[in-house]
Write a protein that holds these residues in place. Structure first.
Motif, mmCIF file in Angstrom:
data_model
loop_
_atom_site.group_PDB
_atom_site.id
_atom_site.type_symbol
_atom_site.label_atom_id
_atom_site.label_comp_id
_atom_site.label_asym_id
_atom_site.label_seq_id
_atom_site.Cartn_x
_atom_site.Cartn_y
_atom_site.Cartn_z
ATOM 1 N N LEU A 72 0.840 -1.202 0.000
ATOM 2 C CA LEU A 72 0.000 0.000 0.000
ATOM 3 C C LEU A 72 0.874 1.252 0.000
ATOM 4 C CD1 LEU A 72 -2.791 -0.924 2.584
ATOM 5 C CD2 LEU A 72 -2.838 -1.168 0.104
ATOM 6 N N THR A 73 0.307 2.341 -0.480
ATOM 7 C CA THR A 73 1.020 3.622 -0.489
ATOM 8 C C THR A 73 0.575 4.464 0.701
ATOM 9 O OG1 THR A 73 -0.671 4.573 -1.940
ATOM 10 C CG2 THR A 73 1.291 3.641 -2.979
ATOM 11 N N VAL A 74 1.511 5.249 1.230
ATOM 12 C CA VAL A 74 1.250 6.088 2.405
ATOM 13 C C VAL A 74 1.712 7.507 2.121
ATOM 14 C CG1 VAL A 74 1.695 6.404 4.876
ATOM 15 C CG2 VAL A 74 1.591 4.107 3.919
ATOM 16 N N ALA A 75 0.950 8.497 2.616
ATOM 17 C CA ALA A 75 1.337 9.899 2.452
ATOM 18 C C ALA A 75 0.982 10.665 3.718
ATOM 19 C CB ALA A 75 0.637 10.511 1.243
ATOM 20 N N CYS A 76 1.650 11.795 3.887
ATOM 21 C CA CYS A 76 1.384 12.675 5.024
ATOM 22 C C CYS A 76 1.057 14.069 4.495
ATOM 23 C CB CYS A 76 2.591 12.727 5.960
ATOM 24 S SG CYS A 76 2.354 13.812 7.383
ATOM 25 N N LEU A 77 -0.094 14.609 4.869
ATOM 26 C CA LEU A 77 -0.519 15.921 4.385
ATOM 27 C C LEU A 77 0.433 17.021 4.810
ATOM 28 C CD1 LEU A 77 -4.382 15.853 5.007
ATOM 29 C CD2 LEU A 77 -3.140 15.330 2.907
ATOM 30 N N ASP A 78 1.037 16.862 5.982
ATOM 31 C CA ASP A 78 1.894 17.916 6.516
ATOM 32 C C ASP A 78 3.218 18.038 5.759
ATOM 33 O OD1 ASP A 78 0.565 18.846 9.334
ATOM 34 O OD2 ASP A 78 0.098 16.769 8.860
ATOM 35 N N ASP A 79 3.485 17.130 4.838
ATOM 36 C CA ASP A 79 4.677 17.218 3.990
ATOM 37 C C ASP A 79 4.378 17.901 2.666
ATOM 38 O OD1 ASP A 79 6.188 15.894 5.910
ATOM 39 O OD2 ASP A 79 5.805 13.918 5.039
ATOM 40 N N THR A 80 3.147 18.385 2.483
ATOM 41 C CA THR A 80 2.736 18.997 1.212
ATOM 42 C C THR A 80 2.153 20.382 1.454
ATOM 43 O OG1 THR A 80 0.506 18.049 1.335
ATOM 44 C CG2 THR A 80 2.201 16.720 0.256
ATOM 45 N N GLU A 81 2.064 21.155 0.381
ATOM 46 C CA GLU A 81 1.471 22.496 0.450
ATOM 47 C C GLU A 81 -0.018 22.435 0.125
ATOM 48 O OE1 GLU A 81 2.837 25.459 1.335
ATOM 49 O OE2 GLU A 81 4.612 24.308 1.899
ATOM 50 N N PRO A 82 -0.837 23.262 0.783
ATOM 51 C CA PRO A 82 -2.274 23.271 0.494
ATOM 52 C C PRO A 82 -2.577 23.581 -0.965
ATOM 53 C CG PRO A 82 -1.795 24.501 2.500
ATOM 54 C CD PRO A 82 -0.470 24.178 1.869
ATOM 55 N N SER A 83 -3.599 22.928 -1.504
ATOM 56 C CA SER A 83 -4.105 23.155 -2.866
ATOM 57 C C SER A 83 -3.064 22.890 -3.941
ATOM 58 C CB SER A 83 -4.644 24.584 -3.014
ATOM 59 O OG SER A 83 -5.664 24.830 -2.069
ATOM 60 N N SER A 84 -2.059 22.091 -3.644
ATOM 61 C CA SER A 84 -1.002 21.784 -4.610
ATOM 62 C C SER A 84 -1.217 20.395 -5.205
ATOM 63 C CB SER A 84 0.368 21.847 -3.928
ATOM 64 O OG SER A 84 0.473 20.823 -2.948
ATOM 65 N N PRO A 85 -0.574 20.104 -6.341
ATOM 66 C CA PRO A 85 -0.670 18.749 -6.901
ATOM 67 C C PRO A 85 -0.174 17.679 -5.934
ATOM 68 C CG PRO A 85 0.212 20.268 -8.535
ATOM 69 C CD PRO A 85 0.147 21.017 -7.243
ATOM 70 N N SER A 86 0.843 18.023 -5.129
ATOM 71 C CA SER A 86 1.347 17.043 -4.155
ATOM 72 C C SER A 86 0.319 16.769 -3.061
ATOM 73 C CB SER A 86 2.659 17.530 -3.535
ATOM 74 O OG SER A 86 2.488 18.781 -2.890
ATOM 75 N N ARG A 87 -0.498 17.771 -2.731
ATOM 76 C CA ARG A 87 -1.560 17.559 -1.739
ATOM 77 C C ARG A 87 -2.620 16.623 -2.310
ATOM 78 N NH1 ARG A 87 -3.376 20.156 3.062
ATOM 79 N NH2 ARG A 87 -1.150 20.553 3.256
ATOM 80 N N ARG A 88 -2.973 16.830 -3.582
ATOM 81 C CA ARG A 88 -3.943 15.947 -4.229
ATOM 82 C C ARG A 88 -3.401 14.518 -4.309
ATOM 83 N NH1 ARG A 88 -4.553 18.632 -8.422
ATOM 84 N NH2 ARG A 88 -6.459 19.745 -7.924
ATOM 85 N N ALA A 89 -2.111 14.394 -4.607
ATOM 86 C CA ALA A 89 -1.478 13.070 -4.668
ATOM 87 C C ALA A 89 -1.482 12.397 -3.308
ATOM 88 C CB ALA A 89 -0.053 13.201 -5.201
ATOM 89 N N ALA A 90 -1.325 13.189 -2.245
ATOM 90 C CA ALA A 90 -1.345 12.624 -0.890
ATOM 91 C C ALA A 90 -2.715 12.027 -0.578
ATOM 92 C CB ALA A 90 -0.987 13.699 0.137
ATOM 93 N N TYR A 91 -3.772 12.673 -1.051
ATOM 94 C CA TYR A 91 -5.120 12.140 -0.833
ATOM 95 C C TYR A 91 -5.397 10.914 -1.701
ATOM 96 C CZ TYR A 91 -6.813 15.854 2.214
ATOM 97 O OH TYR A 91 -7.006 16.693 3.278
ATOM 98 N N GLN A 92 -4.662 10.782 -2.789
ATOM 99 C CA GLN A 92 -4.853 9.623 -3.648
ATOM 100 C C GLN A 92 -4.114 8.384 -3.134
ATOM 101 O OE1 GLN A 92 -6.998 9.443 -6.220
ATOM 102 N NE2 GLN A 92 -7.571 11.531 -5.643
ATOM 103 N N ALA A 93 -3.262 8.569 -2.125
ATOM 104 C CA ALA A 93 -2.562 7.427 -1.533
ATOM 105 C C ALA A 93 -3.570 6.513 -0.841
ATOM 106 C CB ALA A 93 -1.511 7.911 -0.533
ATOM 107 N N ASP A 94 -3.180 5.265 -0.662
ATOM 108 C CA ASP A 94 -4.078 4.317 0.009
ATOM 109 C C ASP A 94 -4.369 4.749 1.437
ATOM 110 O OD1 ASP A 94 -4.293 2.443 -2.157
ATOM 111 O OD2 ASP A 94 -2.236 1.832 -1.732
ATOM 112 N N ILE A 95 -3.348 5.247 2.130
ATOM 113 C CA ILE A 95 -3.507 5.684 3.517
ATOM 114 C C ILE A 95 -2.891 7.072 3.658
ATOM 115 C CG2 ILE A 95 -2.878 5.209 5.917
ATOM 116 C CD1 ILE A 95 -2.805 2.214 5.085
#
Length: 203
Positions: A72-95
């Motif tokens: 599974l893939t894991v992401a942390c929102l606090d490692d990304t900037e709000p409203s950025s592509p990396s934030r969207r990618a973090a939400y697309q992670a499994d967890i």
């Protein structure tokens, strides 16, 4: 790594959407991995909401090894900037791990976008709230507010406010406040509003 019985029971309780109270040292961080993994298998995403960014980053890194080993893939929102592509990618992670403020503000921002493809969050499926008493009681006393300078001039609102009292409602016997009916403008008032709005558009 084999969970203890008390940790298995805690995982079952969390999967059922209930509150599991565990003492310090009983392995709450590890317990959360059980229902997170189970609910992430559906492919709809699972969130873990923590009270501060230190816990969000630490838990996502520590437990990320377990989830990665299980595919599974894991992401942390606090490692990304709000409203950025990396934030969207973090939400697309499994967890997805993050603080209550990050999840909350992302929800507010997603409801202010002009297009659906500007949203970062996806459909909400499953979430675990760490330190639920702190987040849903103590933190909930402080509302999440997004504020900013108004883009439009207040002149428009002032002019419309002067226009409203001059409008005349059309007499309609079927209109009734009890039936929550709305009065229709008279023909002259209707024409006045159309002229006013067309002048605004021409500017």
């Amino acid at each position: 790594m084999v969970p203890y019985d008390v940790q298995l029971i805690g995982g079952v309780v969390l999967h059922q959407g209930r509150i599991a109270e565990m003492a310090t040292g009983e392995g709450k961080t590890l317990v959360a991995t059980l229902p997170l993994y189970l609910n992430a298998l559906a492919g709809r995403g699972a969130h873990l909401v923590t009270v501060n960014n230190y816990l969000a980053r630490r838990d996502s890194q520590w437990m990320g090894h377990v989830f990665s080993y299980l595919g599974l893939t894991v992401a942390c929102l606090d490692d990304t900037e709000p409203s950025s592509p990396s934030r969207r990618a973090a939400y697309q992670a499994d967890i997805t791990y993050g603080t209550n403020n990050e999840f909350g503000f992302d929800y507010l921002r997603d409801n202010m976008v002009f297009s659906l493809d500007q949203r970062v969050q996806r459909e909400h499926a499953y979430a675990i709230i760490d330190e639920v008493d702190s987040i849903l009681v103590d933190e909930a006393r402080t509302p999440l507010i997004i504020s900013g300078q108004a883009e439009d001039s207040t002149e428009l609102y002032r002019r419309i406010n002067l226009l409203i009292p001059s409008l005349i409602a059309q007499k309609d016997e079927s209109s009734s406040m009890r039936r929550k009916a709305v009065s229709v403008l008279s023909r002259s008032s209707d024409e006045r509003v159309k002229r006013f709005l067309s002048e605004l558009v021409e500017r």
